[in-house]
Scaffold this motif. Structure first.
Motif, PDB file in Angstrom:
ATOM      1  N   GLY A  52       0.800  -1.216   0.000  1.00  0.00           N
ATOM      2  CA  GLY A  52       0.000   0.000   0.000  1.00  0.00           C
ATOM      3  C   GLY A  52       0.828   1.258   0.000  1.00  0.00           C
ATOM      4  O   GLY A  52       2.038   1.247   0.158  1.00  0.00           O
ATOM      5  N   GLY A  53       0.131   2.397  -0.183  1.00  0.00           N
ATOM      6  CA  GLY A  53       0.804   3.684  -0.279  1.00  0.00           C
ATOM      7  C   GLY A  53       1.617   4.030   0.945  1.00  0.00           C
ATOM      8  O   GLY A  53       2.725   4.527   0.847  1.00  0.00           O
ATOM      9  N   SER A  54       1.070   3.762   2.152  1.00  0.00           N
ATOM     10  CA  SER A  54       1.787   4.127   3.372  1.00  0.00           C
ATOM     11  C   SER A  54       3.101   3.375   3.487  1.00  0.00           C
ATOM     12  O   SER A  54       4.106   3.918   3.938  1.00  0.00           O
ATOM     13  CB  SER A  54       0.909   3.851   4.595  1.00  0.00           C
ATOM     14  OG  SER A  54       0.565   2.488   4.663  1.00  0.00           O
ATOM     15  N   SER A  55       3.127   2.087   3.052  1.00  0.00           N
ATOM     16  CA  SER A  55       4.357   1.310   3.097  1.00  0.00           C
ATOM     17  C   SER A  55       5.398   1.891   2.158  1.00  0.00           C
ATOM     18  O   SER A  55       6.579   1.947   2.469  1.00  0.00           O
ATOM     19  CB  SER A  55       4.076  -0.149   2.733  1.00  0.00           C
ATOM     20  OG  SER A  55       3.211  -0.729   3.671  1.00  0.00           O
ATOM     21  N   VAL A  56       4.951   2.313   0.968  1.00  0.00           N
ATOM     22  CA  VAL A  56       5.877   2.912   0.009  1.00  0.00           C
ATOM     23  C   VAL A  56       6.410   4.229   0.540  1.00  0.00           C
ATOM     24  O   VAL A  56       7.575   4.563   0.361  1.00  0.00           O
ATOM     25  CB  VAL A  56       5.180   3.107  -1.354  1.00  0.00           C
ATOM     26  CG1 VAL A  56       6.089   3.842  -2.313  1.00  0.00           C
ATOM     27  CG2 VAL A  56       4.790   1.764  -1.928  1.00  0.00           C
ATOM     28  N   VAL A  94       9.921   6.549 -11.273  1.00  0.00           N
ATOM     29  CA  VAL A  94       8.518   6.651 -10.860  1.00  0.00           C
ATOM     30  C   VAL A  94       7.627   6.455 -12.086  1.00  0.00           C
ATOM     31  O   VAL A  94       7.837   7.089 -13.128  1.00  0.00           O
ATOM     32  CB  VAL A  94       8.221   8.015 -10.205  1.00  0.00           C
ATOM     33  CG1 VAL A  94       6.752   8.115  -9.826  1.00  0.00           C
ATOM     34  CG2 VAL A  94       9.096   8.202  -8.964  1.00  0.00           C
ATOM     35  N   LYS A  95       6.652   5.555 -11.945  1.00  0.00           N
ATOM     36  CA  LYS A  95       5.694   5.286 -13.019  1.00  0.00           C
ATOM     37  C   LYS A  95       4.280   5.578 -12.518  1.00  0.00           C
ATOM     38  O   LYS A  95       4.002   5.463 -11.330  1.00  0.00           O
ATOM     39  CB  LYS A  95       5.783   3.820 -13.470  1.00  0.00           C
ATOM     40  CG  LYS A  95       7.160   3.421 -13.986  1.00  0.00           C
ATOM     41  CD  LYS A  95       7.205   1.938 -14.328  1.00  0.00           C
ATOM     42  CE  LYS A  95       8.593   1.531 -14.801  1.00  0.00           C
ATOM     43  NZ  LYS A  95       8.662   0.080 -15.119  1.00  0.00           N
ATOM     44  N   VAL A 106       6.294  -0.898  -4.860  1.00  0.00           N
ATOM     45  CA  VAL A 106       7.655  -0.914  -5.400  1.00  0.00           C
ATOM     46  C   VAL A 106       7.775  -2.206  -6.188  1.00  0.00           C
ATOM     47  O   VAL A 106       7.654  -3.293  -5.622  1.00  0.00           O
ATOM     48  CB  VAL A 106       8.704  -0.845  -4.277  1.00  0.00           C
ATOM     49  CG1 VAL A 106      10.106  -0.924  -4.859  1.00  0.00           C
ATOM     50  CG2 VAL A 106       8.541   0.429  -3.466  1.00  0.00           C
ATOM     51  N   ASP A 107       7.994  -2.111  -7.499  1.00  0.00           N
ATOM     52  CA  ASP A 107       8.026  -3.328  -8.314  1.00  0.00           C
ATOM     53  C   ASP A 107       9.358  -4.048  -8.196  1.00  0.00           C
ATOM     54  O   ASP A 107      10.249  -3.630  -7.435  1.00  0.00           O
ATOM     55  CB  ASP A 107       7.685  -3.016  -9.777  1.00  0.00           C
ATOM     56  CG  ASP A 107       8.741  -2.150 -10.471  1.00  0.00           C
ATOM     57  OD1 ASP A 107       9.855  -1.988  -9.926  1.00  0.00           O
ATOM     58  OD2 ASP A 107       8.446  -1.628 -11.569  1.00  0.00           O
TER      59      ASP A 107
END
Length: 225
Positions: free
Chosen positions: A67-71, A84-85, A121-122
């Motif tokens: 999720g966004g918070s982890s990133v 960044v994509k 994050v891929d």
């Protein structure tokens, strides 16, 4: 009493004359020493082992993902630049683009400016931000069709259904019930493909044929008993 008993044995052996006096005396001394030392030895062997302090295991920090918070947490720890994509997910269609190589601070700032976005994050270490849009993508507006796939499921196709380019599958249709309930031309229309070019047409077709979804028709049949 035990020493007296040992002395009696020594005297008996002296009388028999089988071993020299010095050997017998040494034997007696060794036996006596063992008697006095054995309790201490047994106590030491039976003592509980003391805890030996061990070195602390290194703390393994798992790379945040999902999720966004982890990133955001991951970007906060990064010092280098990141790719960044942006991935736009429509109700019909997906579009992707590479924004560029940004500093982790700039990527973090972008995430915080768009709280409604999610991100991952891929595998290549790029930050992929995902934006959901309640509309059709431009490519869908040009070529999307609703129709039936080979298994009788309501599906969204890129081009006419006969090309079999399924983009998205929704639900299984009760084809027999649908054919007995709808005019023949409506059934044929779906079999040939219903062209959609905007959100309203998309929702209209989805709403109409959801009445003939297998799960829903089974509930209707149960109510008639």
């Amino acid at each position: 009493m035990m020493i007296f008993s040992l002395w009696r044995k020594v005297k008996q052996k002296l009388k028999r004359g089988k071993r020299p006096i010095w050997q017998l005396a040494c034997g007696m001394l060794l036996s006596t020493a063992c008697l006095f030392l054995s309790p201490a030895a047994e106590g030491s062997a039976g003592a509980e082992p003391q805890d030996v302090p061990q070195a602390e295991s290194p703390v393994v920090r798992q790379q945040p993902e999902g999720g966004g918070s982890s990133v955001i947490d991951a970007l906060s720890d990064m010092q280098e630049k990141v790719t960044v994509k942006l991935r736009r997910v429509y109700i019909c269609g997906v579009e992707s683009e590479t924004i560029g190589v940004l500093s982790s601070a700039d990527a973090l700032r972008m995430m915080k400016q768009h709280h409604e976005w999610t991100a991952i994050v891929d595998e290549q270490g790029a930050v992929v931000m995902e934006q959901r849009i309640d509309d059709l993508s431009e490519s869908c507006k040009r070529s999307a069709y609703f129709g039936l796939d080979k298994l009788g499921r309501l599906s969204l196709f890129d081009g006419e259904p006969k090309k079999e380019k399924v983009m998205r599958t929704f639900f299984q249709l009760d084809v027999n019930y649908m054919e007995s309930s709808l005019p023949k031309e409506r059934v044929e229309e779906l079999e040939n493909g219903i062209r959609i070019s905007d959100k309203d047409a998309f929702n209209s077709v989805l709403s109409t044929y959801s009445d003939y979804a297998v799960a829903r028709t089974q509930k209707v049949m149960k109510r008639t008993y």
